[in-house]
Every structure is written in structure tokens, then in C-alpha cells.
Scaffold this motif. Structure first.
Motif, short mmCIF file in Angstrom:
data_model
loop_
_atom_site.label_atom_id
_atom_site.label_comp_id
_atom_site.label_asym_id
_atom_site.label_seq_id
_atom_site.Cartn_x
_atom_site.Cartn_y
_atom_site.Cartn_z
N GLN A 1 0.85 -1.20 0.15
CA GLN A 1 -0.04 0.03 0.02
C GLN A 1 0.63 1.26 0.06
O GLN A 1 0.29 2.30 -0.16
CB GLN A 1 -1.07 0.00 1.23
N LEU A 2 2.13 1.06 0.17
CA LEU A 2 2.92 2.33 0.25
C LEU A 2 4.23 2.28 -0.80
O LEU A 2 4.72 3.51 -0.95
CB LEU A 2 3.87 2.51 1.68
N CYS A 3 4.34 1.25 -1.46
CA CYS A 3 5.61 1.27 -2.16
C CYS A 3 5.50 2.15 -3.58
O CYS A 3 6.64 2.39 -3.96
CB CYS A 3 5.90 -0.44 -2.56
N THR A 4 4.51 2.46 -3.74
CA THR A 4 4.37 3.48 -5.10
C THR A 4 4.05 5.08 -4.55
O THR A 4 3.91 5.71 -5.37
CB THR A 4 3.10 3.25 -5.83
N LEU A 5 4.02 5.09 -3.31
CA LEU A 5 4.04 6.41 -2.76
C LEU A 5 5.41 7.16 -2.71
O LEU A 5 6.36 6.57 -2.27
CB LEU A 5 3.27 6.56 -1.38
N PRO A 6 5.20 8.56 -2.66
CA PRO A 6 6.53 9.32 -2.25
C PRO A 6 6.72 9.40 -0.84
O PRO A 6 5.64 9.26 0.10
CB PRO A 6 6.27 10.71 -2.80
N PHE A 7 8.04 9.28 -0.46
CA PHE A 7 8.40 9.18 1.06
C PHE A 7 9.31 10.55 1.28
O PHE A 7 10.18 10.92 0.52
CB PHE A 7 9.31 7.94 1.27
N LEU A 8 8.94 11.08 2.33
CA LEU A 8 9.81 12.06 3.00
C LEU A 8 10.65 11.52 4.42
O LEU A 8 9.84 11.03 5.34
CB LEU A 8 8.98 13.43 3.47
N ILE A 9 11.88 11.17 4.37
CA ILE A 9 12.44 10.66 5.23
C ILE A 9 13.17 11.64 6.09
O ILE A 9 14.22 12.40 5.55
CB ILE A 9 13.55 9.44 5.13
N LEU A 10 12.71 12.20 7.25
CA LEU A 10 13.44 13.23 8.19
C LEU A 10 14.41 12.68 8.96
O LEU A 10 13.92 11.95 10.04
CB LEU A 10 12.23 14.05 8.84
N ALA A 11 15.66 12.92 8.89
CA ALA A 11 16.68 12.64 9.68
C ALA A 11 16.84 13.54 10.82
O ALA A 11 17.61 14.78 10.55
CB ALA A 11 17.86 12.35 9.00
N ASN A 12 16.13 13.47 12.03
CA ASN A 12 15.75 14.36 12.89
C ASN A 12 16.91 14.40 14.12
O ASN A 12 17.72 13.48 13.82
CB ASN A 12 14.43 14.17 13.49
N HIS A 13 17.04 15.43 14.87
CA HIS A 13 17.80 15.43 16.18
C HIS A 13 19.40 15.81 15.27
O HIS A 13 20.31 15.35 15.83
CB HIS A 13 18.09 14.32 16.79
N GLN A 14 19.70 16.34 14.31
CA GLN A 14 20.83 16.63 13.66
C GLN A 14 21.59 17.82 14.63
O GLN A 14 22.97 17.91 14.62
CB GLN A 14 20.60 17.24 12.21
N ASP A 15 20.84 18.44 15.66
CA ASP A 15 21.32 19.35 16.52
C ASP A 15 22.30 18.46 17.72
O ASP A 15 23.04 19.26 18.48
CB ASP A 15 20.30 20.33 17.11
#
Length: 206
Positions: free
Chosen positions: A131-145
Motif C-alpha cells: 500500500q506504500l511502495c508506489t507513494l512518495p516518501f519524506l524521510i526526516l533525519a531528525n535531531h541533527q543538532d
């Protein structure tokens, strides 16, 4: 017929202002997209979404099920369904995927090795889910601070994004709650992907 007296500059300016207000009409409605947001507990999902909505982060508690937020942007509104990231909740994530038009995956760049491995496994599962493999993904690499944060290149390599997500539309964005401009930049790129797919599926749409 009595001649109409000439209008002075103030009258003309008032009429122009009136025409502008009356003829402009209501602003064009912003497109809405339904998005699912996942990530382990402590990755910062709730904090980022709350900040995007300009709400206070003082009373944030871990999500213990799911919550929905309408997150406004200049050209779109994202109806974000945020799912809890605890061990006993993650096994039910797939029940909430239906109807999603995009995926936001938040990971803690400074987490322990064990948690990072768990996050990788969950991201791989999401990327390959029917159900997700054809959708766009935004991967947020958080806590970079945080001092222990992995670099973007380290994360890309560890999560095997290049080989695994080949052919899919995805964005890997470094961010933190201390740098919301980076978060917004990631979401704006994500919205661009959503709009591209929307136009592909709706020929002739402007």
C-alpha cells in the motif's frame, strides 16, 4: 442631463481598492493530501508536526495510538495521520496505511545502534509494503543538532536507501526542531512530489 462632476484622486483610489477587493474573489482552495507519519517513539514526530502548526510543544506526550493534524503550507494542506512508535503499536501500523497519498518517516539521527537498526527495519518494511511502495516518501533525519547525530551520508548508506528505494520517489532531509526552515524545506519538496503524482493521475489538470 446634469453633467457628472469629475472624481478626485481619493475617489478614484477608493474605487480601485473596492474593485480589487470585490473582483478578486476568494483565494483558490489549497489541495489537501492524506499522509501517514511513522517512526519510533522518541524520533520527534509529534514535536515536528506541532511546530509546523505553530503550536506549543510544552505538553507533548508520546502518541499512544494515532492522531491527525491538518498541517498548512502555502500551496497545500497535509492531513497527517501520525502513528505511535512504541513496540506494541508498530505491528498495527499497516492497518492505517489505506488511503495514504504519501509517507513521512521520522528517524532519530542520534539514537542508539539498536534503535537505529529497528528504524531501518521499519523503514524497509514501509518502503516495500504493497500500500506504500508506489507513494512518495519524506524521510526526516531528525535531531541533527545533537552531538551524536549521524551525517546524511552515513544514514543513506546505513539505511541502504539507494539500492532499496531505487525507482521510488523519496527525499532524505536532515532536520531538528531548532531548524524548522530545514523541516519546511523537506515538506515543500515532498509536496512537489505529491503534486507531480497528482497531475500524472489527472491529465489536463493545471
Amino acid at each position: 442631463m446634469r453633467p457628472v462632476p469629475p472624481r478626485d484622486a481619493h475617489t478614484l483610489a477608493a474605487e480601485m481598492c473596492f474593485r480589487t477587493l470585490c473582483c478578486k474573489g476568494p483565494p483558490s482552495p489549497r489541495t489537501e493530501y492524506d499522509v501517514v507519519c511513522v517512526g519510533l517513539t522518541g524520533s520527534g514526530k509529534s514535536s515536528l508536526l506541532t511546530q509546523l502548526c505553530s503550536e506549543s510543544t510544552d505538553s507533548i506526550i508520546p502518541t499512544t495510538g494515532f492522531r491527525i493534524k491538518a498541517v498548512p503550507f502555502q500551496n497545500a494542506i497535509l492531513n497527517v495521520k501520525e502513528l505511535g512508535g512504541a513496540d506494541n503499536i508498530r505491528k498495527y501500523w499497516s492497518r492505517y496505511y489505506q488511503g495514504s497519498q504519501g509517507v513521512v518517516f521520522v528517524l532519530d539521527s542520534a539514537s542508539s545502534e539498536d534503535d537505529l537498526e529497528t528504524a531501518r527495519n521499519e523503514l524497509h518494511s514501509a518502503l516495500q509494503h504493497p500500500q506504500l511502495c508506489t507513494l512518495p516518501f519524506l524521510i526526516l533525519a531528525n535531531h541533527q543538532d545533537k552531538p551524536a547525530a549521524r551525517s546524511l551520508q552515513e544514514i543513506k548508506k546505513y539505511f541502504e536507501l539507494e539500492p532499496l528505494a531505487r525507482g521510488q520517489r523519496w527525499i532524505l532531509q536532515p532536520c531538528s526542531v531548532e531548524n524548522m526552515d530545514a523541516v519546511k524545506e523537506g515538506f515543500n519538496q515532498f509536496i512537489n512530489l505529491l503534486e507531480e503524482i497528482d497531475q500524472e493521475h489527472t491529465p489536463g489538470r493545471l
